[in-house]
Design an enzyme around this catalytic site. Structure first.
Site, PDB file in Angstrom:
ATOM      1  N   ARG A   1      56.982  73.685  82.154  1.00 42.88           N
ATOM      2  CA  ARG A   1      56.774  72.683  83.194  1.00 42.88           C
ATOM      3  C   ARG A   1      56.034  71.483  82.625  1.00 42.88           C
ATOM      4  NH1 ARG A   1      55.695  76.594  87.818  1.00 42.88           N
ATOM      5  NH2 ARG A   1      56.453  78.554  86.986  1.00 42.88           N
TER       6      ARG A   1
ATOM      7  N   GLY B   1      48.897  78.541  86.140  1.00 43.20           N
ATOM      8  CA  GLY B   1      49.545  79.539  85.290  1.00 43.20           C
ATOM      9  C   GLY B   1      50.339  80.476  86.167  1.00 43.20           C
TER      10      GLY B   1
ATOM     11  N   LYS C   1      59.400  87.116  89.765  1.00 45.79           N
ATOM     12  CA  LYS C   1      58.387  86.507  90.647  1.00 45.79           C
ATOM     13  C   LYS C   1      57.939  87.525  91.690  1.00 45.79           C
ATOM     14  CE  LYS C   1      57.731  82.214  93.256  1.00 45.79           C
ATOM     15  NZ  LYS C   1      58.323  80.882  93.481  1.00 45.79           N
TER      16      LYS C   1
ATOM     17  N   ASP D   1      53.055  70.931  88.208  1.00 45.36           N
ATOM     18  CA  ASP D   1      53.277  72.300  87.723  1.00 45.36           C
ATOM     19  C   ASP D   1      54.591  72.864  88.269  1.00 45.36           C
ATOM     20  OD1 ASP D   1      51.485  72.077  90.092  1.00 45.36           O
ATOM     21  OD2 ASP D   1      51.884  74.214  90.252  1.00 45.36           O
TER      22      ASP D   1
ATOM     23  N   GLY E   1      50.609  83.063  88.256  1.00 43.18           N
ATOM     24  CA  GLY E   1      49.673  83.903  88.993  1.00 43.18           C
ATOM     25  C   GLY E   1      50.361  85.095  89.640  1.00 43.18           C
TER      26      GLY E   1
ATOM     27  N   ASP F   1      47.044  87.573  95.390  1.00 40.08           N
ATOM     28  CA  ASP F   1      47.341  88.998  95.216  1.00 40.08           C
ATOM     29  C   ASP F   1      48.478  89.250  94.230  1.00 40.08           C
ATOM     30  OD1 ASP F   1      49.511  88.094  96.636  1.00 40.08           O
ATOM     31  OD2 ASP F   1      49.134  89.328  98.424  1.00 40.08           O
ATOM     32  N   GLY F   2      49.070  88.176  93.713  1.00 40.31           N
ATOM     33  CA  GLY F   2      50.142  88.349  92.727  1.00 40.31           C
ATOM     34  C   GLY F   2      51.486  88.720  93.328  1.00 40.31           C
TER      35      GLY F   2
HETATM   36  P1  AMP Z   1      53.079  77.510  93.965  1.00 35.47           P
HETATM   37  O1  AMP Z   1      52.497  76.813  95.145  1.00 35.47           O
HETATM   38  O2  AMP Z   1      53.923  78.698  94.313  1.00 35.47           O
HETATM   39  O3  AMP Z   1      53.751  76.580  93.032  1.00 35.47           O
HETATM   40  O4  AMP Z   1      51.833  78.139  93.184  1.00 35.47           O
HETATM   41  C1  AMP Z   1      50.757  77.400  92.660  1.00 35.47           C
HETATM   42  C2  AMP Z   1      49.905  78.306  91.815  1.00 35.47           C
HETATM   43  O5  AMP Z   1      49.365  79.366  92.602  1.00 35.47           O
HETATM   44  C3  AMP Z   1      50.628  78.974  90.659  1.00 35.47           C
HETATM   45  O6  AMP Z   1      49.720  79.090  89.602  1.00 35.47           O
HETATM   46  C4  AMP Z   1      50.986  80.320  91.248  1.00 35.47           C
HETATM   47  O7  AMP Z   1      51.205  81.296  90.263  1.00 35.47           O
HETATM   48  C5  AMP Z   1      49.761  80.633  92.086  1.00 35.47           C
HETATM   49  N1  AMP Z   1      50.046  81.532  93.200  1.00 35.47           N
HETATM   50  C6  AMP Z   1      50.737  81.281  94.327  1.00 35.47           C
HETATM   51  N2  AMP Z   1      50.783  82.352  95.137  1.00 35.47           N
HETATM   52  C7  AMP Z   1      50.104  83.333  94.515  1.00 35.47           C
HETATM   53  C8  AMP Z   1      49.774  84.693  94.831  1.00 35.47           C
HETATM   54  N3  AMP Z   1      50.168  85.255  95.975  1.00 35.47           N
HETATM   55  N4  AMP Z   1      49.070  85.381  93.929  1.00 35.47           N
HETATM   56  C9  AMP Z   1      48.644  84.835  92.781  1.00 35.47           C
HETATM   57  N5  AMP Z   1      48.903  83.563  92.434  1.00 35.47           N
HETATM   58  C10 AMP Z   1      49.621  82.822  93.272  1.00 35.47           C
HETATM   59 MG    MG Z   2      54.485  76.631  91.294  1.00 40.82          MG
END
Ligand code: AMP
Ligand code: MG
Length: 487
Positions: free
Chosen positions: A183, A90, A113, A252, A92, A125-126
């Site tokens: 997605r 989701g 983002k 995703d 994040g 940490d978002g």
């Molecule tokens: P990504 O590798 O960027 O496609 O992210 C995979 C998943 O991890 C997604 O659900 C993102 O929202 C979550 N995510 C990646 N980095 C962070 C972060 N720093 N804080 C919270 N969620 C994250």
């Molecule tokens: Mg992603």
């Protein structure tokens, strides 16, 4: 031209309800400031480019203010990561702020983002750091300029907010735009959690808003899946033809619209290398450059599985069978153009394969080879390029075949050939070392290099005066940069 407060919202995804997304407000960044904005993306919202320089712009896209009509939501999805199913992903660290429509009647998702934690943040940490936000911004706008479908980027906002990765960095936000942020993983989520009603509502949403032409077909969902297969085959053909390595082709990160989506440790090839792995966590090379082709099909199969409640397995299998032939036809067409050919011959595939093998063995720069091939008449161009190859006899054989092929190709002048080739063979691509230089400067507060690089990459096919240094092969330090996966 609109001012920022004149955007018109129509939040269609938010209206699907709480089973699909959760209301979350952005967490503001300290001292937000504009790093870079894309005038081309601003134009898609009918925004006056001058508004990017106003304090309000940095406040909005740095998470401090929001339009009253916006409806910020974190979307829920799941997906297959490196081949294994992850049931709960989701947004994040990103929020769909809302959907805006422009004067031409197009809808654009505004997705922020790096906007802070959400119910889907898991251990994260978002946040997003400046480095990865700049990379996403540059890549999405550069891909678009190359004619490769991609999500777009409106701006990067930098800040003083400390964010801890391998070391302390600064938080940033990138405003991403796309016609949809849905997605493959959205469909997988409702399939694996066994929520047929929501699954159906999602399918109807995508069908009616994004594939309306399929509604007239006898089996609308099947027609939609076929269209998704087609778009992905075309997209991945473009990645392969232009040397783009995505790096994290998890389901995703695959867009339902067949656009390049979610940028992590991506790279454009410098030297041609079919086996190149740009993601340093990808120890087995699942997402290596050449594997992108079969992985495209694997991901479509994962989507097909999630669509089995609506479409028969036989029909899905048949539609999946379209992927590889379509990919091959698109890829060959693009490579013919890159070689300056206007006609098709049976042996063209072999001509391309032979060339790539020679380039692989000699570490030839993938972008510059094609550009230089169009600089001069074929015979002169190959004579000049010869020095780049180790296997001279091999290259000479290829050059003879190529010259003969050009000879048979058509009746056009050298100028026409050169013009045609330069229109499809970029001079400037987003090389990792160029991005790195821009990031290093930005991290010390100087945003001029990010802005200049963005400008150069917005016209990749046009030779730009004084910009020779952006068309160079990487220096030694820039050849094998480790791009951190943390972002
Ligand atoms: P990504 O590798 O960027 O496609 O992210 C995979 C998943 O991890 C997604 O659900 C993102 O929202 C979550 N995510 C990646 N980095 C962070 C972060 N720093 N804080 C919270 N969620 C994250
Ligand atoms: Mg992603």
């Amino acid at each position: 031209m609109k001012a920022l407060d004149e955007l018109i919202f129509d939040n269609r995804f938010a209206r699907l309800g709480d089973a699909f997304s959760t209301h979350v407000l952005p967490e503001p960044l300290d001292n937000p400031r504009l790093v870079v904005a894309s005038n081309a993306a601003m134009a898609l919202l009918d925004l006056d480019p001058a508004v990017a320089e106003t304090p309000l712009f940095a406040e909005i896209f740095g998470g401090h203010k929001l339009w009253a009509e916006a409806e910020p939501r974190a979307m829920v999805y799941s997906g297959h990561q490196f081949g294994g199913y992850n049931p709960q992903l989701g947004d994040g660290r990103g929020l769909l702020l809302g959907e805006v429509y422009n004067q031409a009647g197009e809808h654009w998702d505004l997705h922020l983002k790096g906007a802070g934690q959400t119910p889907y943040s898991r251990m994260g940490d978002g946040r997003a750091v400046l480095r990865s936000s700049i990379r996403e911004f540059l890549a999405s706008e550069a891909l678009h300029a190359l004619g490769i479908p991609s999500s777009r980027a409106l701006c990067v906002i930098g800040s003083d907010t400390p964010v801890w990765r391998e070391k302390q960095e600064r938080g940033a936000m990138v405003l991403r735009m796309a016609h949809s942020h849905i997605r493959f993983g959205h469909f997988e989520y409702f399939y694996y959690t066994k929520k047929p009603e929501q699954q159906k509502a999602l399918a109807e949403h995508v069908l009616s808003l994004h594939y309306p032409e399929c509604q007239e077909q006898p089996e609308p969902y099947l027609a939609m899946f076929r269209a998704i297969v087609e778009r992905n085959a075309e997209l991945i053909a473009k990645w392969q033809a232009y040397g783009f390595c995505h790096g994290v082709m998890n389901t995703d990160n695959m867009s339902i619209l067949g656009i390049t989506f979610d940028f992590g440790p991506f790279a454009f090839l410098d030297d041609f290398d079919a086996h190149f792995i740009c993601n340093h966590s990808d120890h087995e090379g699942r997402y290596s450059f050449s594997n992108q082709v079969p992985i495209g099909q694997w991901n479509l199969s994962a989507l097909a599985q999630a669509l089995t409640p609506f479409i028969s397995v036989e029909a899905l299998t048949e539609a999946l069978g379209l992927y590889l032939p379509l990919y091959q036809a698109n890829y060959l067409d693009l490579m013919r153009r890159r070689l300056g050919l206007t006609s098709a011959e049976d042996d063209d595939q072999k001509l391309v394969e032979r060339l790539l093998k020679l380039m692989q063995n000699s570490g030839v720069d993938y972008t510059l080879f094609f550009r230089r091939l169009g600089d001069e008449p074929a015979a002169l161009a190959v004579a000049k390029l010869r020095d780049d190859f180790v296997d001279l006899a091999g290259f000479d054989t290829w050059a003879e075949l190529y010259k003969a092929r050009v000879e048979r190709d058509g009746d056009y002048s050298e100028e026409q050939r050169s013009e045609r080739m330069h229109a499809v063979n970029p001079l400037y691509i987003l090389r990792n070392y160029l991005a790195q230089n821009a990031i290093t400067a930005a991290e010390s507060g100087d945003y001029s290099e990010v802005r200049r690089l963005h400008q150069v990459l917005s016209k990749p096919f046009e030779e730009q005066a004084g910009m020779e240094q952006y068309a160079q092969r990487p220096p030694d330090w820039g050849k094998h940069l480790e791009i951190s996966c943390s972002s």
